[in-house]
Structures are given as C-alpha cells and as structure tokens.
Write an enzyme that holds these catalytic residues in place. Structure first.
Site, PDB file in Angstrom:
ATOM      1  N   HIS A   1     -27.072 -20.613  17.706  1.00  0.00           N
ATOM      2  CA  HIS A   1     -28.465 -20.783  17.275  1.00  0.00           C
ATOM      3  C   HIS A   1     -28.704 -19.979  16.014  1.00  0.00           C
ATOM      4  O   HIS A   1     -28.350 -18.804  15.931  1.00  0.00           O
ATOM      5  CB  HIS A   1     -29.425 -20.335  18.391  1.00  0.00           C
ATOM      6  CG  HIS A   1     -29.678 -21.407  19.410  1.00  0.00           C
ATOM      7  ND1 HIS A   1     -30.861 -21.516  20.091  1.00  0.00           N
ATOM      8  CD2 HIS A   1     -28.897 -22.442  19.829  1.00  0.00           C
ATOM      9  CE1 HIS A   1     -30.813 -22.571  20.900  1.00  0.00           C
ATOM     10  NE2 HIS A   1     -29.623 -23.145  20.763  1.00  0.00           N
TER      11      HIS A   1
ATOM     12  N   TYR B   1     -40.557 -19.223  22.245  1.00  0.00           N
ATOM     13  CA  TYR B   1     -41.291 -18.150  22.923  1.00  0.00           C
ATOM     14  C   TYR B   1     -42.773 -18.447  22.707  1.00  0.00           C
ATOM     15  O   TYR B   1     -43.265 -18.365  21.586  1.00  0.00           O
ATOM     16  CB  TYR B   1     -40.942 -16.793  22.325  1.00  0.00           C
ATOM     17  CG  TYR B   1     -39.539 -16.312  22.614  1.00  0.00           C
ATOM     18  CD1 TYR B   1     -38.459 -16.737  21.837  1.00  0.00           C
ATOM     19  CD2 TYR B   1     -39.291 -15.444  23.675  1.00  0.00           C
ATOM     20  CE1 TYR B   1     -37.164 -16.303  22.109  1.00  0.00           C
ATOM     21  CE2 TYR B   1     -37.992 -15.003  23.944  1.00  0.00           C
ATOM     22  CZ  TYR B   1     -36.948 -15.437  23.161  1.00  0.00           C
ATOM     23  OH  TYR B   1     -35.669 -14.996  23.428  1.00  0.00           O
TER      24      TYR B   1
ATOM     25  N   PRO C   1     -37.011  -9.242  29.944  1.00  0.00           N
ATOM     26  CA  PRO C   1     -36.087 -10.194  29.322  1.00  0.00           C
ATOM     27  C   PRO C   1     -36.626 -10.858  28.049  1.00  0.00           C
ATOM     28  O   PRO C   1     -35.922 -11.610  27.409  1.00  0.00           O
ATOM     29  CB  PRO C   1     -35.839 -11.231  30.408  1.00  0.00           C
ATOM     30  CG  PRO C   1     -36.920 -11.056  31.392  1.00  0.00           C
ATOM     31  CD  PRO C   1     -37.413  -9.666  31.286  1.00  0.00           C
TER      32      PRO C   1
ATOM     33  N   LYS D   1     -32.312  -8.790  25.725  1.00  0.00           N
ATOM     34  CA  LYS D   1     -31.534  -7.584  25.441  1.00  0.00           C
ATOM     35  C   LYS D   1     -30.821  -6.995  26.653  1.00  0.00           C
ATOM     36  O   LYS D   1     -30.041  -6.056  26.501  1.00  0.00           O
ATOM     37  CB  LYS D   1     -32.452  -6.516  24.832  1.00  0.00           C
ATOM     38  CG  LYS D   1     -32.959  -6.869  23.452  1.00  0.00           C
ATOM     39  CD  LYS D   1     -31.837  -6.975  22.435  1.00  0.00           C
ATOM     40  CE  LYS D   1     -32.271  -7.740  21.188  1.00  0.00           C
ATOM     41  NZ  LYS D   1     -31.243  -8.697  20.761  1.00  0.00           N
TER      42      LYS D   1
ATOM     43  N   TYR E   1     -33.413  -9.345  17.017  1.00  0.00           N
ATOM     44  CA  TYR E   1     -33.092 -10.422  17.961  1.00  0.00           C
ATOM     45  C   TYR E   1     -31.594 -10.748  17.952  1.00  0.00           C
ATOM     46  O   TYR E   1     -30.976 -10.893  19.005  1.00  0.00           O
ATOM     47  CB  TYR E   1     -33.894 -11.681  17.619  1.00  0.00           C
ATOM     48  CG  TYR E   1     -33.853 -12.730  18.729  1.00  0.00           C
ATOM     49  CD1 TYR E   1     -32.909 -13.755  18.704  1.00  0.00           C
ATOM     50  CD2 TYR E   1     -34.731 -12.658  19.801  1.00  0.00           C
ATOM     51  CE1 TYR E   1     -32.846 -14.689  19.721  1.00  0.00           C
ATOM     52  CE2 TYR E   1     -34.670 -13.597  20.833  1.00  0.00           C
ATOM     53  CZ  TYR E   1     -33.730 -14.604  20.778  1.00  0.00           C
ATOM     54  OH  TYR E   1     -33.661 -15.530  21.804  1.00  0.00           O
TER      55      TYR E   1
HETATM   56  P1  FAS Z   1     -25.572  -6.358  37.205  1.00  0.00           P
HETATM   57  O1  FAS Z   1     -26.772  -6.017  38.044  1.00  0.00           O
HETATM   58  O2  FAS Z   1     -25.453  -7.716  36.625  1.00  0.00           O
HETATM   59  O3  FAS Z   1     -24.229  -6.134  38.063  1.00  0.00           O
HETATM   60  C1  FAS Z   1     -24.114  -5.014  38.922  1.00  0.00           C
HETATM   61  C2  FAS Z   1     -23.106  -5.375  39.993  1.00  0.00           C
HETATM   62  O4  FAS Z   1     -22.913  -4.226  40.811  1.00  0.00           O
HETATM   63  C3  FAS Z   1     -23.615  -6.491  40.896  1.00  0.00           C
HETATM   64  O5  FAS Z   1     -22.640  -7.495  41.024  1.00  0.00           O
HETATM   65  C4  FAS Z   1     -23.889  -5.792  42.239  1.00  0.00           C
HETATM   66  O6  FAS Z   1     -23.615  -6.618  43.343  1.00  0.00           O
HETATM   67  C5  FAS Z   1     -22.916  -4.621  42.172  1.00  0.00           C
HETATM   68  N1  FAS Z   1     -23.338  -3.457  42.965  1.00  0.00           N
HETATM   69  C6  FAS Z   1     -24.583  -2.957  43.102  1.00  0.00           C
HETATM   70  N2  FAS Z   1     -24.569  -1.880  43.907  1.00  0.00           N
HETATM   71  C7  FAS Z   1     -23.274  -1.695  44.277  1.00  0.00           C
HETATM   72  C8  FAS Z   1     -22.616  -0.760  45.100  1.00  0.00           C
HETATM   73  N3  FAS Z   1     -23.284   0.217  45.721  1.00  0.00           N
HETATM   74  N4  FAS Z   1     -21.273  -0.877  45.268  1.00  0.00           N
HETATM   75  C9  FAS Z   1     -20.585  -1.864  44.643  1.00  0.00           C
HETATM   76  N5  FAS Z   1     -21.158  -2.794  43.843  1.00  0.00           N
HETATM   77  C10 FAS Z   1     -22.484  -2.704  43.676  1.00  0.00           C
HETATM   78  N6  FAS Z   1     -31.086 -10.222  30.727  1.00  0.00           N
HETATM   79  C11 FAS Z   1     -31.246 -11.014  29.662  1.00  0.00           C
HETATM   80  O7  FAS Z   1     -30.763 -10.651  28.570  1.00  0.00           O
HETATM   81  N7  FAS Z   1     -31.947 -12.207  29.758  1.00  0.00           N
HETATM   82  C12 FAS Z   1     -32.479 -12.637  30.959  1.00  0.00           C
HETATM   83  O8  FAS Z   1     -33.089 -13.695  31.031  1.00  0.00           O
HETATM   84  C13 FAS Z   1     -32.317 -11.846  32.107  1.00  0.00           C
HETATM   85  N8  FAS Z   1     -32.823 -12.248  33.334  1.00  0.00           N
HETATM   86  C14 FAS Z   1     -32.666 -11.428  34.426  1.00  0.00           C
HETATM   87  C15 FAS Z   1     -33.166 -11.791  35.705  1.00  0.00           C
HETATM   88  C16 FAS Z   1     -33.017 -10.948  36.815  1.00  0.00           C
HETATM   89  C17 FAS Z   1     -33.578 -11.350  38.166  1.00  0.00           C
HETATM   90  C18 FAS Z   1     -32.357  -9.715  36.662  1.00  0.00           C
HETATM   91  C19 FAS Z   1     -32.212  -8.772  37.858  1.00  0.00           C
HETATM   92  C20 FAS Z   1     -31.848  -9.346  35.418  1.00  0.00           C
HETATM   93  C21 FAS Z   1     -31.993 -10.203  34.298  1.00  0.00           C
HETATM   94  N9  FAS Z   1     -31.473  -9.866  33.035  1.00  0.00           N
HETATM   95  C22 FAS Z   1     -31.622 -10.635  31.936  1.00  0.00           C
HETATM   96  C23 FAS Z   1     -30.757  -8.661  32.851  1.00  0.00           C
HETATM   97  C24 FAS Z   1     -29.354  -8.902  33.339  1.00  0.00           C
HETATM   98  O9  FAS Z   1     -28.790  -9.959  32.623  1.00  0.00           O
HETATM   99  C25 FAS Z   1     -28.632  -7.601  33.212  1.00  0.00           C
HETATM  100  O10 FAS Z   1     -28.882  -6.968  31.966  1.00  0.00           O
HETATM  101  C26 FAS Z   1     -27.147  -7.755  33.404  1.00  0.00           C
HETATM  102  O11 FAS Z   1     -26.943  -8.387  34.644  1.00  0.00           O
HETATM  103  C27 FAS Z   1     -26.532  -6.352  33.342  1.00  0.00           C
HETATM  104  O12 FAS Z   1     -25.251  -6.444  33.820  1.00  0.00           O
HETATM  105  P2  FAS Z   1     -24.648  -5.257  34.707  1.00  0.00           P
HETATM  106  O13 FAS Z   1     -24.947  -3.967  34.050  1.00  0.00           O
HETATM  107  O14 FAS Z   1     -23.244  -5.663  34.982  1.00  0.00           O
HETATM  108  O15 FAS Z   1     -25.501  -5.247  36.066  1.00  0.00           O
HETATM  109  C1  PHB Z   2     -32.520 -17.404  29.206  1.00  0.00           C
HETATM  110  O1  PHB Z   2     -32.031 -18.429  28.691  1.00  0.00           O
HETATM  111  O2  PHB Z   2     -32.426 -17.155  30.426  1.00  0.00           O
HETATM  112  C2  PHB Z   2     -33.260 -16.424  28.332  1.00  0.00           C
HETATM  113  C3  PHB Z   2     -33.181 -16.565  26.956  1.00  0.00           C
HETATM  114  C4  PHB Z   2     -33.869 -15.663  26.149  1.00  0.00           C
HETATM  115  C5  PHB Z   2     -34.622 -14.665  26.728  1.00  0.00           C
HETATM  116  C6  PHB Z   2     -34.693 -14.529  28.114  1.00  0.00           C
HETATM  117  C7  PHB Z   2     -34.014 -15.421  28.918  1.00  0.00           C
HETATM  118  O3  PHB Z   2     -35.306 -13.799  25.926  1.00  0.00           O
END
Ligand code: FAS
Ligand code: PHB
Length: 389
Positions: free
Chosen positions: A72, A200, A292, A296, A384
C-alpha cells in the site's frame, strides 16, 4: 533441559525472535500456553511496517508474504464529508504491506518446525526463576509433569496477560496506562474490500475502519461501547453502522456478506518500564499495548525483537554486553513514539462519550490542519509507515 534463550510465548514476538536467533546458531526453546491452532485462530493485526517486512525477509520466512501481501502506497482519512488522501511517497520513501498477523505467525511456525525448532505447546504454570542472577531457569508443567528449563536469558514474549512482566518486582516496575472509553467491534468477511486503500473514518456516530486481508477477504471495524457484547451485534446491524460512518461514495459500493469472525477488542495505551530486569527481557505486548488505530501493536513488537535479537547475537558472537545492557532504553525510545502516534490517531478519529464542545472543535481544527498542511501529512506518513529502528 538447558538452552541459551528461553522464550515465553509462541506469538509473533516469540517466534520471530526464535527464528532470528536460530539462524545465528543460538539455541532457543519456545514455551506456549495454548495450542498452535488456537494461536493461529486469533485475528489481529493487518498492516506491516517495512521494518517487520525486512525482518521477515532476513528471517527467511517472507516468500508467501512477498507473493500474497499487498503493498500500500497510501491511506485515506475521512472526517465527516472530508476525505484526506495520504500518499506515503509524497513524504517518505516507504510503503506498508497488508498481510495479516495470522499469516505472519503461520509462516513463522512453518519455518520453526521445518528447522526442528523446539516449541512446547499447552504449557501450564510457567514461572521465571532467578532472573536477577547469572543462572535463571524456567519451571512449567506439560502433560501433567513438571519441567525445568535452565538458560542464559529469558525473553518474555507472552503478551499483556502473560507472566513475564509480573516477574519484575512491583517496586521496580513503572506502569503508564490510558484506557479509552470505547472498543472496536471487528469482523472478517469473504467480500471484496470496499476500497484499494484502508479508510480510517470518523463520523458523528463514531469511528470505522475499512481494511482487508486479500482481494476477497475484508476486515472492518466500528467503534462500539465498552458495555457492548458481540452477541448484541447482528451482521446486518454491523453493516448498517459501517455504512453510516464511511463516506457515501464508499458506502454505496460496499459489498456485504456473512461475518466469518466477529470480536470486540478494548482499547488501551500501556507501557511497563523497564523492559529488562536481570536476565529477563520483555518484548511486544508483554511490555506495551497500543490502541490499534495506528497499526502499531505488532509492528512495535517487531522493533523490540530487532533490538533484542541484535543484542543477543552481539553477546554470543563476541561477549559484548552493550546491546543487552542498552536494550530497555533503546526499545522504549521507539515504543513511546509508537504510543504517541497511536494515542494521537485514536484521539483524532473517535467520538469520546461526553466530549466537550471545545474538544470537538480541537478535533475539527486538527483535521483541518492535516487537510491543508503537507508537513502535517508528512508527519502522519512518517509515523504510519514506521519510524526508523
Ligand atoms: P501475543 O499476545 O500475540 O502473543 C503472546 C503469546 O504468549 C500468546 O500466544 C499466548 O498464548 C502466550 N502466553 C501468554 N501467557 C503465557 C504463559 N504464561 N506461558 C506461555 N505462553 C503464554 N495490532 C495491530 O497492529 N493491529 C490490530 O488490528 C490489532 N488488533 C488486535 C486485537 C486484539 C484482540 C488484541 C489482543 C491485539 C491486537 N493487536 C493489533 C495487537 C497485537 O497484534 C499484538 O501487538 C501482537 O499480537 C503482539 O505480539 P506478541 O507480543 O507476540 O503477543
Ligand atoms: C487490520 O487490518 O486489522 C487493521 C489495519 C490497520 C489498523 C488496525 C487494524 O490500524
């Protein structure tokens, strides 16, 4: 069992770190609380900064991303009837890659397993012991039997609800938090995206985001109340709310369909300092959370992994501790800039319950300045696409 780096968490942070260290001959063990299918079933981020794209390429896991990902060159900010096109290449020599976090995680699992990476699933009761000594070890239970993993270092990649951050004594931790008075209701639908760039949208009835995964898989979000429950939202109600928040020309072209995933995510800004305590390092959501809005979350986890992998490689290569000792300060310097941008985008585009008339005017003035000022658009574009590592 013994390893060089024990990694808690098999999400994108833990897997990318494991892969990058493995390629430099550094042994790791990943301990994951859930099953692989459960981890891959979480629908999260969708936009990759060039820093993460380049790390995927350096990790040798970018083939599918480079084939299926969508480059993009800009994004659309809409506010009421105004639409502001931010063309990244007018301001920075960078683009973003649209490729779901689920696919990033899948590619990393595929590579780790192909290289016989040691990943233990379904672990319970993980405890990080003696992290403030030269001989840390991790204890956990799997299949009912207690295990001990001796290691040189521990990487806490276990997300916001993990155990790593809590291992750092409360009196040592400084936590900073802002909880937003709304959430995002997101759906995934097997429909063509409404536009070829992300939109957005800020409207009088709230925020909406039009995103995508591929030419026939769309990701949409609408701002919802914190008290909302997914079961209260029919697909028809979601599509109606989305249409009323995005510019009319796009609403008229929106192709709707059944949701194949529907979930509500709360929005918060959160940072826990420091990101290192003894031989324990925090990476990604274990240390920080962003709303989100600025895309980031995953991307800031990636920059943590970059700094930590470089520091550990430097240490194991020549004993130089500089990167390890400087990890927390270096990671936090970029984390806080991502926090600022995510807070700014969220404050700019959402309707806050009880928002004062003055705050509403400030929002409108900020949008007007963004619309009229190339420098303001350049600042948005630079943040961004991703600030330099
Ligand atoms: P994660 O949370 O992805 O991974 C952590 C891992 O550790 C998991 O697999 C978990 O099962 C494991 N774990 C936890 N406790 C443990 C323990 N005690 N023992 C062993 N394992 C354990 N970011 C964006 O940029 N755009 C988005 O749209 C977006 N949407 C999101 C929606 C939701 C609902 C959430 C919760 C986050 C969202 N995020 C988004 C942020 C997300 O993408 C995180 O930044 C990303 O998953 C970070 O990755 P990790 O640091 O690996 O953490
Ligand atoms: C998504 O595609 O899930 C998405 C993209 C951009 C954002 C947040 C979520 O800022």
């Amino acid at each position: 069992m013994k390893t060089q780096v024990a990694i808690i968490g098999g999400g994108p942070s833990g897997l990318l770190l494991s892969q990058l260290l493995h390629l430099q001959g550094i042994d790791t063990v990943v301990l994951e609380r859930k099953t692989k299918d459960y981890v891959l079933g979480r629908i999260r981020a969708g936009v990759l900064e060039i820093g993460l794209v380049n790390q995927m390429r350096a990790a040798g896991v970018a083939e599918r991303m480079d084939k299926e990902g969508i480059i993009h060159h800009g994004t659309v900010i809409s506010y009421g009837d105004d639409q502001i096109g931010i063309n990244f290449s007018d301001h920075v020599d960078a683009t973003v890659m649209v490729y779901g976090q689920t696919e990033v995680t899948r590619d990393l699992y595929t590579a780790r397993e192909a290289m016989n990476g040691k990943i233990v699933f379904d672990v319970e009761g993980v405890q990080i012991n003696d992290a403030d000594t030269d001989a840390p070890y991790v204890t956990y239970t799997v299949d009912g039997s207690e295990q001990r993993l001796d290691c040189d270092y521990v990487a806490g990649c276990d997300g916001f609800h993990g155990v790593s951050r809590q291992t750092i004594p409360a009196e040592t931790r400084r936590e900073f938090e802002k909880v937003y008075p709304f959430g995002w209701l997101g759906i995934l639908s097997k429909t063509p995206p409404v536009h070829d760039e992300l939109i957005y949208a800020s409207s009088d009835i709230g925020f909406a985001l039009c995103s995508m995964r591929n030419a026939n898989l769309s990701r949409y979000y609408v701002q919802c109340d914190l008290s909302d429950k997914v079961e209260n939202w029919s697909d028809a109600a979601f599509w109606d709310a989305l249409k009323r928040r995005i510019p009319e020309e796009h609403a008229d072209n929106l192709i709707t369909g059944p949701s194949i995933e529907k979930s509500i995510a709360p929005l918060r800004s959160f940072v826990s300092e420091p990101m290192k305590w003894g031989r324990l390092f925090l990476c990604g959501d274990a240390a920080h959370i962003v709303p989100p809005t600025g895309a980031k979350g995953l991307n800031t986890a990636a920059s943590d992994v970059h700094y930590l992998s470089q520091a550990l490689i430097q240490f194991y290569d020549n004993g130089d501790q500089a990167g390890i000792d400087g990890y927390s300060a270096k990671a936090l310097a970029r984390v806080w800039k991502a926090e600022r941008f995510s807070w700014w985008m969220t404050s700019l585009l959402h309707r806050f319950p009880g928002q004062s008339d003055f705050d509403f005017k400030m929002q409108q003035a900020e949008v007007a300045f963004l619309k009229d000022n190339a420098n303001a658009q350049a600042v948005l574009a630079q943040n961004y696409v991703g600030l330099p590592y």
